[in-house]
Design a protein around this motif. Sequence first.
Motif, PDB file in Angstrom:
ATOM      1  N   PRO A 184       0.816  -1.219   0.000  1.00  0.00           N
ATOM      2  CA  PRO A 184       0.000   0.000   0.000  1.00  0.00           C
ATOM      3  C   PRO A 184       0.848   1.267   0.000  1.00  0.00           C
ATOM      4  O   PRO A 184       1.885   1.339   0.667  1.00  0.00           O
ATOM      5  N   GLN A 185       0.401   2.261  -0.747  1.00  0.00           N
ATOM      6  CA  GLN A 185       1.101   3.549  -0.768  1.00  0.00           C
ATOM      7  C   GLN A 185       1.203   4.107   0.647  1.00  0.00           C
ATOM      8  O   GLN A 185       0.278   3.992   1.443  1.00  0.00           O
ATOM      9  N   GLY A 186       2.345   4.707   0.943  1.00  0.00           N
ATOM     10  CA  GLY A 186       2.570   5.262   2.262  1.00  0.00           C
ATOM     11  C   GLY A 186       3.232   4.302   3.233  1.00  0.00           C
ATOM     12  O   GLY A 186       3.622   4.710   4.326  1.00  0.00           O
ATOM     13  N   ALA A 187       3.371   3.031   2.851  1.00  0.00           N
ATOM     14  CA  ALA A 187       4.019   2.052   3.717  1.00  0.00           C
ATOM     15  C   ALA A 187       5.511   2.357   3.826  1.00  0.00           C
ATOM     16  O   ALA A 187       6.103   2.987   2.932  1.00  0.00           O
ATOM     17  N   PRO A 188       6.150   1.914   4.916  1.00  0.00           N
ATOM     18  CA  PRO A 188       7.581   2.212   5.105  1.00  0.00           C
ATOM     19  C   PRO A 188       8.464   1.717   3.969  1.00  0.00           C
ATOM     20  O   PRO A 188       9.531   2.297   3.727  1.00  0.00           O
ATOM     21  N   GLU A 189       8.016   0.663   3.275  1.00  0.00           N
ATOM     22  CA  GLU A 189       8.847   0.082   2.212  1.00  0.00           C
ATOM     23  C   GLU A 189       9.053   1.038   1.033  1.00  0.00           C
ATOM     24  O   GLU A 189       9.917   0.797   0.191  1.00  0.00           O
ATOM     25  N   TYR A 190       8.262   2.106   0.950  1.00  0.00           N
ATOM     26  CA  TYR A 190       8.475   3.092  -0.111  1.00  0.00           C
ATOM     27  C   TYR A 190       9.573   4.094   0.255  1.00  0.00           C
ATOM     28  O   TYR A 190       9.988   4.877  -0.587  1.00  0.00           O
ATOM     29  N   GLY A 191      10.023   4.064   1.488  1.00  0.00           N
ATOM     30  CA  GLY A 191      11.072   4.980   1.896  1.00  0.00           C
ATOM     31  C   GLY A 191      12.389   4.630   1.233  1.00  0.00           C
ATOM     32  O   GLY A 191      12.932   3.540   1.420  1.00  0.00           O
ATOM     33  N   ALA A 192      12.922   5.556   0.449  1.00  0.00           N
ATOM     34  CA  ALA A 192      14.142   5.293  -0.315  1.00  0.00           C
ATOM     35  C   ALA A 192      15.375   5.958   0.266  1.00  0.00           C
ATOM     36  O   ALA A 192      16.491   5.608  -0.099  1.00  0.00           O
ATOM     37  N   ALA A 193      15.173   6.925   1.168  1.00  0.00           N
ATOM     38  CA  ALA A 193      16.322   7.613   1.762  1.00  0.00           C
ATOM     39  C   ALA A 193      17.079   6.664   2.680  1.00  0.00           C
ATOM     40  O   ALA A 193      16.525   5.686   3.195  1.00  0.00           O
ATOM     41  N   LEU A 194      18.343   6.951   2.878  1.00  0.00           N
ATOM     42  CA  LEU A 194      19.201   6.093   3.695  1.00  0.00           C
ATOM     43  C   LEU A 194      18.569   5.817   5.055  1.00  0.00           C
ATOM     44  O   LEU A 194      18.452   4.666   5.486  1.00  0.00           O
ATOM     45  N   GLU A 195      18.132   6.874   5.728  1.00  0.00           N
ATOM     46  CA  GLU A 195      17.591   6.714   7.071  1.00  0.00           C
ATOM     47  C   GLU A 195      16.294   5.909   7.074  1.00  0.00           C
ATOM     48  O   GLU A 195      15.963   5.254   8.067  1.00  0.00           O
ATOM     49  N   GLU A 196      15.536   5.957   5.981  1.00  0.00           N
ATOM     50  CA  GLU A 196      14.250   5.249   5.906  1.00  0.00           C
ATOM     51  C   GLU A 196      14.412   3.756   5.647  1.00  0.00           C
ATOM     52  O   GLU A 196      13.450   2.994   5.775  1.00  0.00           O
ATOM     53  N   ARG A 197      15.603   3.339   5.292  1.00  0.00           N
ATOM     54  CA  ARG A 197      15.845   1.931   4.986  1.00  0.00           C
ATOM     55  C   ARG A 197      16.332   1.150   6.212  1.00  0.00           C
ATOM     56  O   ARG A 197      16.394  -0.080   6.167  1.00  0.00           O
ATOM     57  N   ARG A 198      16.665   1.843   7.277  1.00  0.00           N
ATOM     58  CA  ARG A 198      17.263   1.188   8.434  1.00  0.00           C
ATOM     59  C   ARG A 198      16.219   0.473   9.296  1.00  0.00           C
ATOM     60  O   ARG A 198      15.039   0.834   9.306  1.00  0.00           O
ATOM     61  N   SER A 199      16.712  -0.532  10.047  1.00  0.00           N
ATOM     62  CA  SER A 199      15.922  -1.201  11.092  1.00  0.00           C
ATOM     63  C   SER A 199      14.602  -1.742  10.551  1.00  0.00           C
ATOM     64  O   SER A 199      13.540  -1.557  11.141  1.00  0.00           O
ATOM     65  N   TRP A 200      14.682  -2.440   9.443  1.00  0.00           N
ATOM     66  CA  TRP A 200      13.506  -3.038   8.794  1.00  0.00           C
ATOM     67  C   TRP A 200      13.429  -4.504   9.167  1.00  0.00           C
ATOM     68  O   TRP A 200      14.441  -5.206   9.198  1.00  0.00           O
ATOM     69  N   ASN A 201      12.229  -4.984   9.456  1.00  0.00           N
ATOM     70  CA  ASN A 201      12.024  -6.368   9.877  1.00  0.00           C
ATOM     71  C   ASN A 201      11.321  -7.152   8.767  1.00  0.00           C
ATOM     72  O   ASN A 201      10.113  -6.986   8.561  1.00  0.00           O
ATOM     73  N   PRO A 202      12.041  -8.002   8.048  1.00  0.00           N
ATOM     74  CA  PRO A 202      11.412  -8.720   6.936  1.00  0.00           C
ATOM     75  C   PRO A 202      10.375  -9.746   7.386  1.00  0.00           C
ATOM     76  O   PRO A 202       9.418 -10.022   6.660  1.00  0.00           O
ATOM     77  N   VAL A 203      10.549 -10.316   8.573  1.00  0.00           N
ATOM     78  CA  VAL A 203       9.581 -11.297   9.063  1.00  0.00           C
ATOM     79  C   VAL A 203       8.252 -10.614   9.376  1.00  0.00           C
ATOM     80  O   VAL A 203       7.175 -11.100   9.019  1.00  0.00           O
ATOM     81  N   ALA A 204       8.319  -9.463  10.026  1.00  0.00           N
ATOM     82  CA  ALA A 204       7.094  -8.709  10.313  1.00  0.00           C
ATOM     83  C   ALA A 204       6.426  -8.236   9.026  1.00  0.00           C
ATOM     84  O   ALA A 204       5.190  -8.237   8.908  1.00  0.00           O
ATOM     85  N   PHE A 205       7.236  -7.828   8.048  1.00  0.00           N
ATOM     86  CA  PHE A 205       6.703  -7.430   6.742  1.00  0.00           C
ATOM     87  C   PHE A 205       5.920  -8.573   6.110  1.00  0.00           C
ATOM     88  O   PHE A 205       4.795  -8.379   5.620  1.00  0.00           O
ATOM     89  N   ALA A 206       6.486  -9.768   6.133  1.00  0.00           N
ATOM     90  CA  ALA A 206       5.815 -10.928   5.548  1.00  0.00           C
ATOM     91  C   ALA A 206       4.514 -11.237   6.276  1.00  0.00           C
ATOM     92  O   ALA A 206       3.491 -11.551   5.641  1.00  0.00           O
ATOM     93  N   GLU A 207       4.541 -11.174   7.588  1.00  0.00           N
ATOM     94  CA  GLU A 207       3.331 -11.455   8.360  1.00  0.00           C
ATOM     95  C   GLU A 207       2.233 -10.433   8.064  1.00  0.00           C
ATOM     96  O   GLU A 207       1.053 -10.782   7.957  1.00  0.00           O
ATOM     97  N   ARG A 208       2.637  -9.175   7.913  1.00  0.00           N
ATOM     98  CA  ARG A 208       1.653  -8.108   7.686  1.00  0.00           C
ATOM     99  C   ARG A 208       0.878  -8.328   6.390  1.00  0.00           C
ATOM    100  O   ARG A 208      -0.335  -8.071   6.321  1.00  0.00           O
TER     101      ARG A 208
END
Length: 207
Positions: A162-186
């Motif tokens: 969905p638009q506005g989700a954190p995964e659209y963040g392209a800046a360096l700071e927006e890419r940090r501390s991402w949880n792929p397991v939580a992303f998959a569950e969501r």
Amino acid sequence: MATDPLSSILSALKREQIIPDVLPESTFTPSVLFSVVFPNGAEVNLGNYMDVNETQDEPEIRFAALNGPWDDAGEASYTLAMLDPDAPSRADPIYRTFRHWVITGLKSPALTANSAEALNALKTHPSTTPYRPPGPRPNSGLHRYIFLLFQEPASTEPFVVPQGAPEYGAALEERRSWNPVAFAERYRLKLVGANYFLVNAPEVPQD
């Protein structure tokens, strides 16, 4: 007796502690083999060492033939995520995981495909997170760059983040501390494959 290529994925992930650093124990049964091939021909192969210069451009995803027959999997679509759990370093991973790339809507090539190019997965959507090549800090040691392949839920509508989700963040700071397991569950994504390569950060003299 030859080792089952799918079980060798788990062995390789455990060898470099990707299980459990990124993926929990006993929650992943690989079912899809895939390779990652950069435009210059460099290929990711479950823990091979690569140079950052080989990985500057967005790669192609190539599904292995033994995943076939293609007509059984033709309707399946996949999301791929590339991440670095060793940000800024494996010794001090305060930004685990760093999100390098997310792309949805990958599909198997057509059944009639027979050229190397045709084996590449079809990219039916633009990247959600634009590809950012590895760039480890000098003197930060060994980095693991991991590709996780998720099967998208069956639906009459293509899966998109969905638009506005954190995964659209392209800046360096927006890419940090991402949880792929939580992303998959969501988004009800099922992890079906994984691959990775290793990079040694450049060493420079320190004052």
